[in-house]
Write a protein that holds these residues in place. Structure first.
Motif, PDB file in Angstrom:
ATOM      1  N   ALA A  52     -58.675 -42.270 -67.269  1.00  0.00           N
ATOM      2  CA  ALA A  52     -58.507 -43.235 -68.362  1.00  0.00           C
ATOM      3  C   ALA A  52     -58.910 -42.619 -69.705  1.00  0.00           C
ATOM      4  O   ALA A  52     -58.226 -42.801 -70.715  1.00  0.00           O
ATOM      5  N   GLY A  53     -60.010 -41.884 -69.718  1.00  0.00           N
ATOM      6  CA  GLY A  53     -60.438 -41.209 -70.948  1.00  0.00           C
ATOM      7  C   GLY A  53     -59.440 -40.163 -71.404  1.00  0.00           C
ATOM      8  O   GLY A  53     -59.132 -40.057 -72.588  1.00  0.00           O
ATOM      9  N   ALA A  89     -56.223 -40.124 -70.731  1.00  0.00           N
ATOM     10  CA  ALA A  89     -55.017 -40.816 -71.200  1.00  0.00           C
ATOM     11  C   ALA A  89     -55.222 -41.367 -72.614  1.00  0.00           C
ATOM     12  O   ALA A  89     -54.321 -41.322 -73.445  1.00  0.00           O
ATOM     13  N   ALA A  90     -56.427 -41.864 -72.887  1.00  0.00           N
ATOM     14  CA  ALA A  90     -56.716 -42.421 -74.215  1.00  0.00           C
ATOM     15  C   ALA A  90     -56.720 -41.344 -75.293  1.00  0.00           C
ATOM     16  O   ALA A  90     -56.402 -41.617 -76.459  1.00  0.00           O
ATOM     17  N   ARG A  91     -57.067 -40.111 -74.939  1.00  0.00           N
ATOM     18  CA  ARG A  91     -57.190 -39.039 -75.923  1.00  0.00           C
ATOM     19  C   ARG A  91     -56.031 -38.046 -75.913  1.00  0.00           C
ATOM     20  O   ARG A  91     -56.000 -37.136 -76.744  1.00  0.00           O
ATOM     21  N   GLU A  92     -55.080 -38.229 -75.008  1.00  0.00           N
ATOM     22  CA  GLU A  92     -53.965 -37.297 -74.858  1.00  0.00           C
ATOM     23  C   GLU A  92     -53.231 -36.999 -76.161  1.00  0.00           C
ATOM     24  O   GLU A  92     -52.828 -35.883 -76.413  1.00  0.00           O
ATOM     25  N   SER A 124     -54.420 -38.023 -79.292  1.00  0.00           N
ATOM     26  CA  SER A 124     -55.324 -38.272 -80.418  1.00  0.00           C
ATOM     27  C   SER A 124     -55.522 -37.006 -81.237  1.00  0.00           C
ATOM     28  O   SER A 124     -55.672 -35.926 -80.692  1.00  0.00           O
ATOM     29  N   SER A 136     -64.253 -40.784 -84.898  1.00  0.00           N
ATOM     30  CA  SER A 136     -63.263 -41.187 -83.893  1.00  0.00           C
ATOM     31  C   SER A 136     -63.032 -40.062 -82.894  1.00  0.00           C
ATOM     32  O   SER A 136     -61.928 -39.642 -82.628  1.00  0.00           O
TER      33      SER A 136
END
Length: 108
Positions: A92-93, A95-98, A100, A107
């Motif tokens: 999940a982490g 995927a959230a930063r892929e 970014s 941030s």
């Protein structure tokens, strides 16, 4: 640039010094995380317009970790359940930063 990392630290958060920055301000560094098999995931920052993920696998952009914090299943939780939950959180982490863009200390 990056150094291949040996998968010896499953379920861990790792810290590596950032050259020059950590020498001047030793409390500043770069953190990484491993999954339950010890694969390292490092958020290096996405380049806009690039199809390359911002999350590197098995490569630490600042080399080997100087500090490792391992996590284990607490009492009453099976090792398998803990590792599955850990891996789910790592995915999940990632995927959230892929996609970014790295903004230094903001941030991040």
């Amino acid at each position: 640039c990056g150094t291949n990392v040996v998968r010896e630290h499953p379920c861990a958060v790792l810290w590596a010094p950032i050259p020059l920055v950590s020498h001047l301000l030793p409390f500043i560094g770069h953190t990484m995380v491993t999954d339950s098999e010890g694969h390292l995931y490092d958020f290096a920052g996405h380049m806009p317009g690039s199809s390359v993920s911002a999350v590197l696998k098995d490569v630490g952009i600042f080399g080997q970790a100087a500090w490792v914090l391992r996590f284990e299943a607490p009492d009453g939780i099976s090792d398998l359940a803990f590792r599955e939950d850990w891996d789910r959180a790592v995915r999940a982490g990632n995927a959230a930063r892929e996609r970014s863009v790295h903004k230094g200390c903001v941030s991040n």
